[in-house]
Motif scaffolding. Structure first.
Motif, short mmCIF file in Angstrom:
data_model
loop_
_atom_site.label_atom_id
_atom_site.label_comp_id
_atom_site.label_asym_id
_atom_site.label_seq_id
_atom_site.Cartn_x
_atom_site.Cartn_y
_atom_site.Cartn_z
N ASP A 113 54.61 24.49 46.35
CA ASP A 113 54.55 24.15 47.77
C ASP A 113 53.09 22.72 47.55
N TYR A 114 52.59 23.12 46.81
CA TYR A 114 51.18 22.35 46.65
C TYR A 114 50.96 21.69 45.55
N TYR A 115 51.70 21.95 44.12
CA TYR A 115 52.11 21.24 43.36
C TYR A 115 53.03 20.08 43.78
N GLU A 116 53.85 20.31 44.51
CA GLU A 116 54.88 18.89 44.75
C GLU A 116 54.20 18.51 46.34
N ALA A 117 52.89 18.74 46.23
CA ALA A 117 53.09 18.14 47.68
C ALA A 117 51.36 16.65 46.94
N THR A 118 51.17 17.06 45.98
CA THR A 118 49.80 16.54 44.98
C THR A 118 49.90 16.03 44.28
N GLY A 119 50.96 16.67 43.47
CA GLY A 119 51.10 15.97 42.04
C GLY A 119 50.62 16.97 41.10
N GLY A 120 50.45 18.08 41.70
CA GLY A 120 49.52 19.21 40.83
C GLY A 120 50.83 19.63 39.89
N GLY A 121 50.19 21.19 39.35
CA GLY A 121 50.73 21.81 38.66
C GLY A 121 49.91 22.70 38.05
N VAL A 122 50.36 23.40 37.24
CA VAL A 122 49.69 24.86 36.35
C VAL A 122 48.90 23.72 35.07
N THR A 123 47.80 24.59 34.40
CA THR A 123 46.87 24.07 33.74
C THR A 123 46.60 24.41 32.89
N PHE A 124 46.20 24.89 31.18
CA PHE A 124 46.33 26.03 30.22
C PHE A 124 44.93 26.26 29.99
N SER A 125 43.77 26.84 29.98
CA SER A 125 42.58 26.36 29.69
C SER A 125 41.90 27.50 29.03
N GLY A 126 40.78 28.04 28.18
CA GLY A 126 41.03 29.05 27.45
C GLY A 126 39.15 29.21 27.64
N GLY A 127 39.18 29.25 25.86
CA GLY A 127 39.10 29.69 24.85
C GLY A 127 40.05 28.83 23.92
N GLU A 128 41.58 28.66 23.19
CA GLU A 128 41.86 27.76 22.86
C GLU A 128 42.90 28.04 23.16
N PRO A 129 44.28 27.52 24.21
CA PRO A 129 45.53 28.07 24.29
C PRO A 129 46.48 27.76 23.44
N LEU A 130 45.85 26.53 22.33
CA LEU A 130 47.08 26.33 21.46
C LEU A 130 46.72 27.24 20.59
N LEU A 131 46.25 28.78 20.52
CA LEU A 131 46.14 29.63 20.09
C LEU A 131 46.99 31.05 20.34
N GLN A 132 47.58 30.55 21.38
CA GLN A 132 48.92 31.44 22.09
C GLN A 132 50.35 30.50 22.21
#
Length: 286
Positions: A113-132
């Motif tokens: 609901d918060y993503y839809e209300a604010t234009g948010g979402g999920v962020t992958f960080s790390g470390g280096e997320p591209l390794l996974q």
């Protein structure tokens, strides 16, 4: 199905892309930056930790492991993950949990609901997320319609980046050292530039950690300006650095690297230098 090795899931993040977001911190990195504020994410392996400041002296850890004579002895037996996980106060434990795409999707979707209300979402960080990358791809199958960002140094195999190119809405690219000194942190300028070219046509935010003497020196800043000019980039987020991760280093029996943050005058000078090149700078002192 690929599982993801995660050290933390931070809900209600506001600095890792647009809107309210959930930031997933993934374990494993190809770089060794002395200023890293997430040392628990450097090694890909699960790691035991001990935080002396949280120890209550109950010594339950000694009862659960015949090898330990003192809690801090856990550093002598880093393979004793189960022993470290017995601590009732959380002073001792393990960095890194292996979660399935289903388990992570359940955590992320709680704030839909918060993503839809604010234009948010999920962020992958790390470390280096591209390794996974394979694990992220499997997870994204369960997050249809959610804005996805990846914070990356681009020091990862190009094929890993290629796996995610069409599934990621925003790449937050940390550009660190563009001179010959990149080897100090284990970096490869050729690999970085090759991967950056792969992002042509993608939505990209460029970030620059301001760290003396590593990144914040005139030679590297000149290279940064050249890089931005060559790639038609006219805005950058400059990150302030800090030493707040000192306790996390101690919890891994490590010493934090030697570095300094530029002062306010030096940051103002950088802003003026960038403005002279028609580059907008946003200073993020998190």
């Amino acid at each position: 199905m690929a599982r993801l090795r995660v050290t933390g899931v931070q809900r209600f993040s506001v600095h890792d892309g647009p809107g309210i977001r959930t930031t997933v911190f993934l374990k494993g990195c190809s770089l060794r930056c002395p200023w890293c504020c997430n040392p628990e994410n450097i090694k890909p392996e699960r790691e035991v930790y001990f935080r002396a400041s949280r120890c209550t002296g109950c010594l339950e850890c000694l009862k659960g492991c015949e090898f330990l004579e003192r809690p801090e002895d856990i550093f002598m037996y880093p393979e004793h993950l189960e022993c470290a996980e017995n601590c009732p106060s959380g002073a001792m434990g393990v960095y890194g949990d292996d979660l399935s795409p289903e388990e992570l999707a359940d955590l992320i979707l709680r704030d839909l609901d918060y993503y839809e209300a604010t234009g948010g979402g999920v962020t992958f960080s790390g470390g280096e997320p591209l390794l996974q990358a394979d694990g992220i791809l499997a997870l994204l199958e369960k997050l249809d319609g959610i804005h996805v960002a990846v914070e990356t140094s681009l020091h990862a195999p190009p094929e890993n980046l290629g796996v995610l190119l069409d599934r990621v809405d925003l790449f937050i690219v940390d550009v660190k050292i563009l001179t010959g000194d990149a080897a100090i942190i284990g970096g490869d300028r050729v690999l970085f530039q090759r991967n950056f070219r792969m992002l042509s046509g993608c939505d990209v935010i460029l970030r620059f950690p301001a760290v003396k003497p590593y990144t914040f020196n005139r030679e590297n800043i000149d290279k940064l300006i050249d890089f931005m000019r060559d790639n038609s980039i006219d805005e950058i987020e400059v990150l302030g650095v800090h030493r707040l991760a000192k306790e996390k280093y101690s919890s891994l029996n490590l010493e934090m690297g030697d570095f300094e943050a530029p002062d306010d005058v030096e940051i103002d000078d950088l802003m003026g230098l960038l403005e002279n090149e028609s580059i907008k700078m946003v200073y993020m002192k998190i």
